[in-house]
Design a protein around this motif. Sequence first.
Motif, mmCIF file in Angstrom:
data_model
loop_
_atom_site.group_PDB
_atom_site.id
_atom_site.type_symbol
_atom_site.label_atom_id
_atom_site.label_comp_id
_atom_site.label_asym_id
_atom_site.label_seq_id
_atom_site.Cartn_x
_atom_site.Cartn_y
_atom_site.Cartn_z
ATOM 1 N N LEU A 86 -43.841 -31.842 12.747
ATOM 2 C CA LEU A 86 -44.805 -32.801 12.216
ATOM 3 C C LEU A 86 -44.261 -34.225 12.206
ATOM 4 O O LEU A 86 -44.992 -35.168 11.905
ATOM 5 N N ASP A 87 -42.962 -34.377 12.497
ATOM 6 C CA ASP A 87 -42.314 -35.691 12.454
ATOM 7 C C ASP A 87 -42.522 -36.360 11.099
ATOM 8 O O ASP A 87 -42.804 -37.557 11.010
ATOM 9 N N TYR A 88 -42.357 -35.582 10.043
ATOM 10 C CA TYR A 88 -42.656 -36.059 8.692
ATOM 11 C C TYR A 88 -41.429 -35.969 7.792
ATOM 12 O O TYR A 88 -41.529 -36.016 6.577
ATOM 13 N N ASP A 89 -40.261 -35.829 8.394
ATOM 14 C CA ASP A 89 -39.037 -35.590 7.642
ATOM 15 C C ASP A 89 -38.252 -36.891 7.435
ATOM 16 O O ASP A 89 -38.607 -37.934 7.959
ATOM 17 N N ASP A 90 -37.176 -36.795 6.674
ATOM 18 C CA ASP A 90 -36.425 -37.981 6.257
ATOM 19 C C ASP A 90 -35.683 -38.639 7.419
ATOM 20 O O ASP A 90 -35.466 -38.038 8.473
ATOM 21 N N ASP A 254 -26.412 -42.206 0.712
ATOM 22 C CA ASP A 254 -27.192 -42.753 -0.402
ATOM 23 C C ASP A 254 -28.387 -43.581 0.066
ATOM 24 O O ASP A 254 -29.343 -43.781 -0.688
ATOM 25 N N ASP A 255 -28.340 -44.086 1.298
ATOM 26 C CA ASP A 255 -29.422 -44.918 1.820
ATOM 27 C C ASP A 255 -30.471 -44.107 2.580
ATOM 28 O O ASP A 255 -31.289 -44.672 3.295
ATOM 29 N N ASN A 256 -30.436 -42.791 2.437
ATOM 30 C CA ASN A 256 -31.412 -41.952 3.140
ATOM 31 C C ASN A 256 -32.832 -42.296 2.694
ATOM 32 O O ASN A 256 -33.084 -42.546 1.511
ATOM 33 N N LYS A 257 -33.769 -42.308 3.651
ATOM 34 C CA LYS A 257 -35.155 -42.673 3.376
ATOM 35 C C LYS A 257 -36.091 -41.506 3.689
ATOM 36 O O LYS A 257 -35.815 -40.714 4.590
ATOM 37 N N TYR A 258 -37.189 -41.457 2.951
ATOM 38 C CA TYR A 258 -38.127 -40.339 3.064
ATOM 39 C C TYR A 258 -39.494 -40.832 3.517
ATOM 40 O O TYR A 258 -39.972 -41.872 3.074
ATOM 41 N N LYS A 259 -40.111 -40.069 4.383
ATOM 42 C CA LYS A 259 -41.415 -40.441 4.912
ATOM 43 C C LYS A 259 -42.525 -40.113 3.919
ATOM 44 O O LYS A 259 -42.609 -38.992 3.416
ATOM 45 N N LEU A 260 -43.389 -41.086 3.702
ATOM 46 C CA LEU A 260 -44.579 -40.875 2.886
ATOM 47 C C LEU A 260 -45.837 -41.014 3.742
ATOM 48 O O LEU A 260 -46.948 -40.959 3.223
ATOM 49 N N HIS A 261 -45.635 -41.189 5.053
ATOM 50 C CA HIS A 261 -46.735 -41.238 6.017
ATOM 51 C C HIS A 261 -46.360 -40.319 7.177
ATOM 52 O O HIS A 261 -45.204 -40.293 7.603
ATOM 53 N N ALA A 262 -47.323 -39.578 7.690
ATOM 54 C CA ALA A 262 -47.044 -38.540 8.684
ATOM 55 C C ALA A 262 -46.993 -39.103 10.096
ATOM 56 O O ALA A 262 -47.693 -38.635 10.998
ATOM 57 N N CYS A 263 -46.142 -40.114 10.307
ATOM 58 C CA CYS A 263 -46.033 -40.772 11.606
ATOM 59 C C CYS A 263 -44.616 -41.327 11.726
ATOM 60 O O CYS A 263 -43.814 -41.214 10.801
ATOM 61 N N CYS A 264 -44.320 -41.916 12.883
ATOM 62 C CA CYS A 264 -42.973 -42.411 13.129
ATOM 63 C C CYS A 264 -42.514 -43.355 12.016
ATOM 64 O O CYS A 264 -43.258 -44.245 11.594
ATOM 65 N N HIS A 265 -41.273 -43.169 11.576
ATOM 66 C CA HIS A 265 -40.754 -43.960 10.464
ATOM 67 C C HIS A 265 -40.715 -45.449 10.802
ATOM 68 O O HIS A 265 -40.763 -46.304 9.921
ATOM 69 N N GLY A 266 -40.647 -45.758 12.082
ATOM 70 C CA GLY A 266 -40.634 -47.152 12.487
ATOM 71 C C GLY A 266 -41.917 -47.893 12.176
ATOM 72 O O GLY A 266 -41.946 -49.129 12.158
#
Length: 434
Positions: A86-90, A254-266
Amino acid sequence: MLLIDRVIELARLPSDRLPARAMGLARFSLLDWMACGIAATDEPVAAKLRLLAEQEAGNGVSSVFGDGGVPARMAALVNGATSHALDYDDTHFAHIGHLSVAIYPAALAVAEEIDASADAMVEAFLVGAEAAIRIGIVLGRAHYNQGFHQTATAGAFGATVAAARLYGLNREQLRNAIGLCSTRASGLKSQFGTMGKPYNAGIAASNGVECAKLASLGMTSSDDGLEGLQGFIPTHSPAAEPASDGSIDNFIFDDNKYKLHACCHGTHAMIEALLGADALKGRGLDDIAALVLRTNPRWLSVCDIKRPRTGLEVKFSYNWLAGMTIRGDRTGDDRIYRDSLVDDRALSAFANKVEVIGDDALTDMQARGVLTLKDGAKIELHHDLDAELPQHVLAGKLRTKAEALIGARGTGLWQAFADLAGKSARAVGSALRK
């Protein structure tokens, strides 16, 4: 200290030296990874890899999303690909890699195999993730820009470190496992927009289990598979970066980011900038004359598909996602990314109003832009994903995401595994099955 020696020290770091904040984020990553994988159980790539798993002989010791137990290496392959479908991961932006989907599948598969605790599994993931980031930073931007998928390349080393920690490898075995991984790690960005992209994550996780297992069985490798003569870094990065000078006690994870939208993190900084523009509230696509978006040039080769052909490609299209966000589409709901979106006349017309410009002054996590309304008014846009959220706020957002993805089952995950004390990795694994 050579990078490989630093990675070996990291892999052997005692539990009491693992930072509390990083461990908290690692637990969040576990729950987020589980939700993403469960939600993708019926994706075509997941079904195909489960079929492959059924054909591989061996003991069914490790769980896979949507099915029973299979051999540990195969479980890592299936779960890595499934959870990235789903490309929805951190994402960690220090090296542009998805950590959970490459490393947790390896950690869970091995932890179930040896009947380790859930906390031991999370610790293995954390040191593996930290190793992947540090190796990825040395591989550098040139490695990514040349076409390599860091999730699969640096991620494979992280998966190897995680599996090696759980198997209890000694220093020499760890050195061999990393060396073996250097000849196995692979994955190309040319797969983006196809089933090959999530497959890259599965390859990384599978490679980690395989290399650690082979090293535990006495298989040898080069002394320094990372920086040695014709090692992975000199052969895969035309312009490697210097290793981080930071202590192994100061975790970059510690700087890991999480997706809140189901699309490319960019695309997320742009989406958040549009959502946060108060002057845009109440206005529709027809009210806008133009959108000029500035983003880090790195993203132009990743998520700037001008005319997507499928719902999956929409996830990598600034032009389409801008229109969807302004229109009020629920970009956090993966189910809306249907192929029919590419024929949406309103989105297609709005896409012609969007100009995307690369700007080296912006980091990977920033977006700036100007919306020009038809009446001539201009709306300034800006968002920086690097702004840190308190852990309780992040927990709430990730729980809401899990519930949106898999309903009551998402609620159950957070109720069952927000606290891992006394729980086994096999209990976590059982939650992946139907």
